[in-house]
Motif scaffolding. Structure first.
Motif, mmCIF file in Angstrom:
data_model
loop_
_atom_site.group_PDB
_atom_site.id
_atom_site.type_symbol
_atom_site.label_atom_id
_atom_site.label_comp_id
_atom_site.label_asym_id
_atom_site.label_seq_id
_atom_site.Cartn_x
_atom_site.Cartn_y
_atom_site.Cartn_z
ATOM 1 N N ASP A 184 0.854 -1.190 0.000
ATOM 2 C CA ASP A 184 0.000 0.000 0.000
ATOM 3 C C ASP A 184 0.894 1.246 0.000
ATOM 4 O O ASP A 184 1.070 1.903 1.020
ATOM 5 N N PRO A 185 1.472 1.562 -1.156
ATOM 6 C CA PRO A 185 2.450 2.659 -1.210
ATOM 7 C C PRO A 185 1.875 4.013 -0.806
ATOM 8 O O PRO A 185 2.587 4.852 -0.258
ATOM 9 N N GLU A 186 0.582 4.249 -1.057
ATOM 10 C CA GLU A 186 -0.011 5.548 -0.707
ATOM 11 C C GLU A 186 -0.043 5.739 0.807
ATOM 12 O O GLU A 186 0.372 6.779 1.327
ATOM 13 N N THR A 187 -0.529 4.709 1.530
ATOM 14 C CA THR A 187 -0.562 4.798 2.991
ATOM 15 C C THR A 187 0.849 4.822 3.556
ATOM 16 O O THR A 187 1.142 5.553 4.499
ATOM 17 N N ARG A 188 1.734 4.027 2.970
ATOM 18 C CA ARG A 188 3.114 4.001 3.445
ATOM 19 C C ARG A 188 3.740 5.387 3.319
ATOM 20 O O ARG A 188 4.452 5.843 4.226
ATOM 21 N N ALA A 189 3.455 6.071 2.212
ATOM 22 C CA ALA A 189 4.007 7.407 2.019
ATOM 23 C C ALA A 189 3.485 8.375 3.082
ATOM 24 O O ALA A 189 4.238 9.176 3.642
ATOM 25 N N ARG A 190 2.180 8.297 3.399
ATOM 26 C CA ARG A 190 1.596 9.189 4.396
ATOM 27 C C ARG A 190 2.186 8.923 5.781
ATOM 28 O O ARG A 190 2.534 9.846 6.514
ATOM 29 N N VAL A 191 2.289 7.637 6.139
ATOM 30 C CA VAL A 191 2.839 7.285 7.446
ATOM 31 C C VAL A 191 4.318 7.653 7.504
ATOM 32 O O VAL A 191 4.799 8.195 8.514
ATOM 33 N N ALA A 192 5.038 7.384 6.422
ATOM 34 C CA ALA A 192 6.467 7.697 6.396
ATOM 35 C C ALA A 192 6.702 9.194 6.570
ATOM 36 O O ALA A 192 7.593 9.615 7.313
ATOM 37 N N PHE A 193 5.905 10.010 5.882
ATOM 38 C CA PHE A 193 6.044 11.457 6.007
ATOM 39 C C PHE A 193 5.803 11.886 7.452
ATOM 40 O O PHE A 193 6.545 12.710 8.009
ATOM 41 N N SER A 194 4.773 11.344 8.074
ATOM 42 C CA SER A 194 4.439 11.701 9.455
ATOM 43 C C SER A 194 5.552 11.303 10.412
ATOM 44 O O SER A 194 5.948 12.086 11.285
ATOM 45 N N VAL A 195 6.059 10.083 10.258
ATOM 46 C CA VAL A 195 7.152 9.614 11.113
ATOM 47 C C VAL A 195 8.384 10.481 10.922
ATOM 48 O O VAL A 195 9.059 10.865 11.888
ATOM 49 N N ALA A 196 8.670 10.827 9.669
ATOM 50 C CA ALA A 196 9.850 11.652 9.381
ATOM 51 C C ALA A 196 9.750 13.007 10.061
ATOM 52 O O ALA A 196 10.714 13.486 10.677
ATOM 53 N N MET A 197 8.599 13.645 9.959
ATOM 54 C CA MET A 197 8.440 14.971 10.538
ATOM 55 C C MET A 197 8.511 14.924 12.059
ATOM 56 O O MET A 197 9.099 15.807 12.695
ATOM 57 N N ILE A 198 7.925 13.906 12.673
ATOM 58 C CA ILE A 198 7.980 13.779 14.134
ATOM 59 C C ILE A 198 9.413 13.539 14.586
ATOM 60 O O ILE A 198 9.943 14.249 15.458
ATOM 61 N N ALA A 199 10.050 12.529 13.991
ATOM 62 C CA ALA A 199 11.384 12.138 14.437
ATOM 63 C C ALA A 199 12.407 13.245 14.215
ATOM 64 O O ALA A 199 13.174 13.589 15.123
ATOM 65 N N LEU A 200 12.408 13.815 13.019
ATOM 66 C CA LEU A 200 13.452 14.787 12.706
ATOM 67 C C LEU A 200 13.206 16.144 13.351
ATOM 68 O O LEU A 200 14.158 16.833 13.733
ATOM 69 N N SER A 201 11.941 16.555 13.513
ATOM 70 C CA SER A 201 11.697 17.817 14.222
ATOM 71 C C SER A 201 12.061 17.691 15.690
ATOM 72 O O SER A 201 12.577 18.635 16.304
ATOM 73 N N ALA A 202 11.832 16.503 16.264
ATOM 74 C CA ALA A 202 12.228 16.273 17.660
ATOM 75 C C ALA A 202 13.745 16.310 17.794
ATOM 76 O O ALA A 202 14.288 16.895 18.735
ATOM 77 N N LYS A 203 14.433 15.678 16.855
ATOM 78 C CA LYS A 203 15.895 15.684 16.889
ATOM 79 C C LYS A 203 16.449 17.087 16.648
ATOM 80 O O LYS A 203 17.463 17.468 17.239
#
Length: 236
Positions: free
Chosen positions: A33-52
């Protein structure tokens, strides 16, 4: 089920509660499910990297938190989940370089200058400048993340110019043009930028609808830059 519930469930089932393990789960669970994976990946990226990034800077301001919430319209019932993920990323002993490398593989296409990775970097700039200034440590962090993402120096310079005033050359940097570019080529480049940042184009690569507010800011900067350089191009 919201993506925040899915992400939170992944975290609870990840050994050691390391966010890096979550990234790998996203890769496998949403393989079909590449569409959902892209949405989840974007969310994880923004959370993880903004926290870092907040940890690297040493200060988390109210304006930066508000800027994060501009990117994600987080329902009240999900706020606690998001906060727990943000805090997990801050506590995790893994460095941001490790996250960025994993996310580059997860979000990217394997090609340089992957559009979604540029969207992530743009979101991080939006958060960094929320207190009125992109601090030196934040800029070093963003530059390092861009390099890990495979974003070229020229593209990073263009993204930075939309957020940070670096002098009279800003409109040319924003458009990614040299002052001597022919009018027809410059206009083609301008139209490409507008098309690539259209909400439908961004949605197709997994960017959540809330990010479109930042996309409008991006388009405004591109249009303003074009308005400044077009008269000079026409005179030639």
């Amino acid at each position: 089920m919201s993506i925040w519930v899915r992400i939170s469930d992944f975290v609870s089932g990840t050994a050691g509660n390391a966010l890096g393990g979550l990234v790998e789960q996203v890769r496998t669970v949403f393989a079909g499910d590449p569409e959902t994976r892209a949405r989840v990946a974007f969310s994880v990226a923004m959370i993880a990297l903004s926290a870092k990034m907040a940890k690297a800077d040493g200060v988390v301001t109210t304006s930066e938190v508000d800027a994060f919430r501009e990117i994600f319209e987080i329902p009240d019932e999900e706020a606690e989940r998001v906060a727990s993920l943000y805090n997990l990323a801050k506590r995790d002993v893994a460095g941001y370089q490790s996250y960025a490398a994993q996310l580059a593989g997860l979000c990217g296409s394997g090609q340089p200058d992957c559009p979604m990775l540029r969207d992530i970097l743009d979101g991080l700039f939006h958060i960094a400048k929320a207190d009125g200034l992109v601090h030196e440590k934040e800029l070093a962090f963003l530059s390092d993340v861009a390099a890990i993402f495979g974003i070229t120096e020229a593209e990073f310079d263009r993204i930075r110019a939309r957020h940070v005033d670096v002098g009279d050359g800003d409109p040319w940097r924003i458009l990614g043009l040299e002052p001597g570019t022919a009018y027809a080529n410059a206009r083609r480049r301008y139209r490409e930028l507008v098309r690539d940042n259209h909400p439908d184009t961004m949605a197709a690569r997994g960017v959540p609808a809330e990010f479109h507010a930042i996309a409008h800011e991006r388009i405004a900067a591109i249009n303003a830059a074009w308005d400044r350089v077009e008269p000079e191009l026409r005179r030639r």
